[in-house]
Scaffold this active site. Structure first.
Site, PDB file in Angstrom:
ATOM      1  N   GLY A  66      18.411  51.198 -92.307  1.00 42.49           N
ATOM      2  CA  GLY A  66      17.264  50.795 -93.119  1.00 42.49           C
ATOM      3  C   GLY A  66      16.882  49.358 -92.896  1.00 42.49           C
ATOM      4  O   GLY A  66      15.937  49.039 -92.161  1.00 42.49           O
ATOM      5  N   HIS A 126      14.827  59.129 -92.258  1.00 42.53           N
ATOM      6  CA  HIS A 126      15.872  59.415 -93.241  1.00 42.53           C
ATOM      7  C   HIS A 126      15.339  59.078 -94.638  1.00 42.53           C
ATOM      8  O   HIS A 126      14.871  57.973 -94.884  1.00 42.53           O
ATOM      9  CB  HIS A 126      17.092  58.547 -92.915  1.00 42.53           C
ATOM     10  CG  HIS A 126      18.266  58.716 -93.814  1.00 42.53           C
ATOM     11  ND1 HIS A 126      19.226  59.695 -93.641  1.00 42.53           N
ATOM     12  CD2 HIS A 126      18.667  58.007 -94.904  1.00 42.53           C
ATOM     13  CE1 HIS A 126      20.157  59.578 -94.572  1.00 42.53           C
ATOM     14  NE2 HIS A 126      19.842  58.561 -95.363  1.00 42.53           N
ATOM     15  N   SER A 138      15.835  54.499 -92.261  1.00 40.39           N
ATOM     16  CA  SER A 138      15.913  54.896 -93.673  1.00 40.39           C
ATOM     17  C   SER A 138      14.760  54.265 -94.437  1.00 40.39           C
ATOM     18  O   SER A 138      14.662  53.045 -94.552  1.00 40.39           O
ATOM     19  CB  SER A 138      17.251  54.439 -94.261  1.00 40.39           C
ATOM     20  OG  SER A 138      17.287  54.758 -95.633  1.00 40.39           O
ATOM     21  N   MET A 159      17.862  59.850-104.936  1.00 41.41           N
ATOM     22  CA  MET A 159      18.864  59.407-105.929  1.00 41.41           C
ATOM     23  C   MET A 159      18.348  59.701-107.333  1.00 41.41           C
ATOM     24  O   MET A 159      17.166  59.487-107.614  1.00 41.41           O
ATOM     25  CB  MET A 159      19.089  57.903-105.806  1.00 41.41           C
ATOM     26  CG  MET A 159      19.382  57.429-104.398  1.00 41.41           C
ATOM     27  SD  MET A 159      19.665  55.660-104.398  1.00 41.41           S
ATOM     28  CE  MET A 159      19.602  55.316-102.642  1.00 41.41           C
ATOM     29  N   GLY A 219      23.974  54.478-102.793  1.00 42.34           N
ATOM     30  CA  GLY A 219      23.146  54.000-103.906  1.00 42.34           C
ATOM     31  C   GLY A 219      22.127  52.933-103.570  1.00 42.34           C
ATOM     32  O   GLY A 219      21.047  52.921-104.145  1.00 42.34           O
ATOM     33  N   PHE A 220      22.462  52.049-102.636  1.00 45.63           N
ATOM     34  CA  PHE A 220      21.545  50.945-102.354  1.00 45.63           C
ATOM     35  C   PHE A 220      21.525  50.622-100.858  1.00 45.63           C
ATOM     36  O   PHE A 220      22.544  50.737-100.186  1.00 45.63           O
ATOM     37  CB  PHE A 220      21.961  49.679-103.121  1.00 45.63           C
ATOM     38  CG  PHE A 220      21.876  49.856-104.613  1.00 45.63           C
ATOM     39  CD1 PHE A 220      20.689  49.558-105.296  1.00 45.63           C
ATOM     40  CD2 PHE A 220      22.951  50.357-105.341  1.00 45.63           C
ATOM     41  CE1 PHE A 220      20.595  49.753-106.664  1.00 45.63           C
ATOM     42  CE2 PHE A 220      22.863  50.566-106.707  1.00 45.63           C
ATOM     43  CZ  PHE A 220      21.683  50.260-107.371  1.00 45.63           C
ATOM     44  N   GLY A 221      20.351  50.163-100.405  1.00 43.72           N
ATOM     45  CA  GLY A 221      20.246  49.659 -99.040  1.00 43.72           C
ATOM     46  C   GLY A 221      20.694  48.207 -99.018  1.00 43.72           C
ATOM     47  O   GLY A 221      20.919  47.592-100.063  1.00 43.72           O
ATOM     48  N   MET A 266      21.565  62.379-102.971  1.00 42.99           N
ATOM     49  CA  MET A 266      22.633  61.724-103.748  1.00 42.99           C
ATOM     50  C   MET A 266      22.360  62.023-105.210  1.00 42.99           C
ATOM     51  O   MET A 266      22.042  61.147-106.000  1.00 42.99           O
ATOM     52  CB  MET A 266      22.614  60.206-103.490  1.00 42.99           C
ATOM     53  CG  MET A 266      23.155  59.824-102.134  1.00 42.99           C
ATOM     54  SD  MET A 266      22.709  58.140-101.681  1.00 42.99           S
ATOM     55  CE  MET A 266      21.123  58.445-100.935  1.00 42.99           C
ATOM     56  N   ASP A 302      25.813  56.114 -92.127  1.00 45.96           N
ATOM     57  CA  ASP A 302      24.757  55.582 -92.991  1.00 45.96           C
ATOM     58  C   ASP A 302      25.288  54.430 -93.838  1.00 45.96           C
ATOM     59  O   ASP A 302      26.213  54.605 -94.620  1.00 45.96           O
ATOM     60  CB  ASP A 302      24.272  56.738 -93.898  1.00 45.96           C
ATOM     61  CG  ASP A 302      23.098  56.367 -94.792  1.00 45.96           C
ATOM     62  OD1 ASP A 302      22.522  55.277 -94.632  1.00 45.96           O
ATOM     63  OD2 ASP A 302      22.759  57.201 -95.659  1.00 45.96           O
ATOM     64  N   GLY A 303      24.687  53.259 -93.659  1.00 43.22           N
ATOM     65  CA  GLY A 303      25.004  52.115 -94.516  1.00 43.22           C
ATOM     66  C   GLY A 303      25.465  50.893 -93.755  1.00 43.22           C
ATOM     67  O   GLY A 303      26.518  50.902 -93.112  1.00 43.22           O
ATOM     68  N   HIS A 352      18.684  63.047 -97.484  1.00 43.26           N
ATOM     69  CA  HIS A 352      20.050  62.759 -97.948  1.00 43.26           C
ATOM     70  C   HIS A 352      20.042  62.800 -99.477  1.00 43.26           C
ATOM     71  O   HIS A 352      19.521  61.895-100.118  1.00 43.26           O
ATOM     72  CB  HIS A 352      20.442  61.368 -97.411  1.00 43.26           C
ATOM     73  CG  HIS A 352      21.760  60.857 -97.890  1.00 43.26           C
ATOM     74  ND1 HIS A 352      22.131  59.526 -97.747  1.00 43.26           N
ATOM     75  CD2 HIS A 352      22.809  61.481 -98.500  1.00 43.26           C
ATOM     76  CE1 HIS A 352      23.337  59.359 -98.259  1.00 43.26           C
ATOM     77  NE2 HIS A 352      23.766  60.517 -98.720  1.00 43.26           N
ATOM     78  N   ASP A 391      16.260  58.970 -98.688  1.00 49.08           N
ATOM     79  CA  ASP A 391      17.331  58.977 -99.685  1.00 49.08           C
ATOM     80  C   ASP A 391      16.805  59.453-101.031  1.00 49.08           C
ATOM     81  O   ASP A 391      15.829  58.914-101.537  1.00 49.08           O
ATOM     82  CB  ASP A 391      17.883  57.562 -99.862  1.00 49.08           C
ATOM     83  CG  ASP A 391      18.642  57.105 -98.638  1.00 49.08           C
ATOM     84  OD1 ASP A 391      19.575  57.828 -98.235  1.00 49.08           O
ATOM     85  OD2 ASP A 391      18.300  56.049 -98.087  1.00 49.08           O
ATOM     86  N   MET A 401      29.474  57.778 -95.057  1.00 48.82           N
ATOM     87  CA  MET A 401      28.894  56.588 -95.687  1.00 48.82           C
ATOM     88  C   MET A 401      29.741  55.373 -95.313  1.00 48.82           C
ATOM     89  O   MET A 401      30.961  55.388 -95.462  1.00 48.82           O
ATOM     90  CB  MET A 401      28.893  56.723 -97.211  1.00 48.82           C
ATOM     91  CG  MET A 401      27.996  57.796 -97.796  1.00 48.82           C
ATOM     92  SD  MET A 401      26.242  57.621 -97.424  1.00 48.82           S
ATOM     93  CE  MET A 401      25.868  55.990 -98.061  1.00 48.82           C
TER      94      MET A 401
HETATM   95  C1  DX5 Z   1      22.395  54.132 -99.237  1.00 50.58           C
HETATM   96  C2  DX5 Z   1      21.495  54.989 -98.420  1.00 50.58           C
HETATM   97  C3  DX5 Z   1      21.143  54.467 -97.077  1.00 50.58           C
HETATM   98  C4  DX5 Z   1      20.440  53.149 -97.052  1.00 50.58           C
HETATM   99  C5  DX5 Z   1      20.846  52.453 -95.785  1.00 50.58           C
HETATM  100  O1  DX5 Z   1      22.869  54.867-100.303  1.00 50.58           O
HETATM  101  O2  DX5 Z   1      22.077  56.255 -98.236  1.00 50.58           O
HETATM  102  O3  DX5 Z   1      20.409  55.416 -96.313  1.00 50.58           O
HETATM  103  O4  DX5 Z   1      19.040  53.263 -97.110  1.00 50.58           O
HETATM  104  O5  DX5 Z   1      20.302  51.187 -95.786  1.00 50.58           O
HETATM  105  P1  DX5 Z   1      20.907  50.004 -94.933  1.00 50.58           P
HETATM  106  O6  DX5 Z   1      20.765  50.373 -93.494  1.00 50.58           O
HETATM  107  O7  DX5 Z   1      20.045  48.854 -95.342  1.00 50.58           O
HETATM  108  O8  DX5 Z   1      22.334  49.817 -95.338  1.00 50.58           O
HETATM  109 ZN    ZN Z   2      21.080  57.675 -96.853  1.00 48.51          ZN
END
Ligand code: DX5
Ligand code: ZN
Length: 217
Positions: free
Chosen positions: A198, A34, A9, A38, A143-145, A69, A176-177, A67, A36, A138
């Site tokens: 990610g 991947h 990601s 947002m 929303g966040f990595g 969002m 994912d996540g 992806h 994201d 999910m």
């Molecule tokens: C979160 C994203 C993910 C994120 C995953 O909303 O959809 O794709 O980048 O990151 P990690 O692997 O760090 O949780």
């Molecule tokens: Zn994602």
């Protein structure tokens, strides 16, 4: 059985050297990248608007997994389809005509997925399951990595696997996540074949080794 694939990601990449980051994960065996998207509405964060993606799209040689969002993905879908993604997912609750958007994405020779956020029941995708290529589960709130893996969502994966077997369907399950080299094994046993990661990948000392472990061969 589907082959297990790993999708880094890009949200966790260092953007000051994006080309190098892309090459790093590609040469380490990434099956797709991947991305994201947002809009600061569906989730309270902003990432990879169309203009930004344009600036690095041509640097990516492996397939692209987008992806979304965002609220009302139907309004900006054309712009994303122009990037020729191989996979594209959106959250059903953001879209007023899910069927129509599924058909549109499919008509661009792109695999279509529905994403299930942590508070959304997996049953919300059941009525579309025969139309889609994959379900994205999910395992952190979208929303966040860099968030902590939420174990309770694994039940959704098990439920989907059962349904797939019962109905003799062929959709894939993406997760994912918060995925790391410890929890990926359980996810694969539960039926996942598309692993998004990610932080684990971009922060690791040996990306090749990490991707190998995530795939769990
Ligand atoms: C979160 C994203 C993910 C994120 C995953 O909303 O959809 O794709 O980048 O990151 P990690 O692997 O760090 O949780
Ligand atoms: Zn994602």
């Amino acid at each position: 059985m589907h082959k297990v694939k790993v999708f880094p990601s890009l949200l966790a990449a260092d953007f000051s050297r994006i080309e190098e980051e892309i090459k790093k994960v590609e040469s380490a065996g990434a099956d797709a990248i991947h991305l994201d998207v947002m809009d600061n509405k569906y989730v309270s964060n902003t990432s990879f608007p169309i203009e930004k993606i344009k600036s690095f799209r041509e640097k990516i040689s492996v397939p692209l997994d987008i992806h979304l969002m965002i609220e009302k993905p139907e309004n900006s879908i054309d712009g994303f389809l122009e990037f020729n993604p191989s996979f594209l997912s959106f959250h059903a609750e953001t879209c007023s005509d899910v069927n129509k958007l599924i058909q549109k994405i499919k008509s661009h020779n792109c695999k279509v997925g529905l994403a299930v956020n942590t508070k959304i029941p997996v049953s919300s995708v059941f009525s579309f399951i025969h139309l889609i290529d994959f379900v994205l589960i999910m395992t952190v709130e979208a929303g966040f990595g860099g968030q902590k893996f939420m174990q309770e969502n694994v039940e959704k994966i098990k439920e989907l696997s059962q349904l797939r077997k019962q109905k003799n369907l062929f959709f894939e399950i993406e997760v994912d996540g918060g995925i790391n080299t410890e929890n990926s094994k359980e996810l694969i046993s539960a039926g996942v074949s598309m692993i998004v990661s990610g932080t684990t990948i971009f922060k690791s000392a040996s990306v090749k080794e990490t991707i190998r472990k995530l795939r769990n061969y």
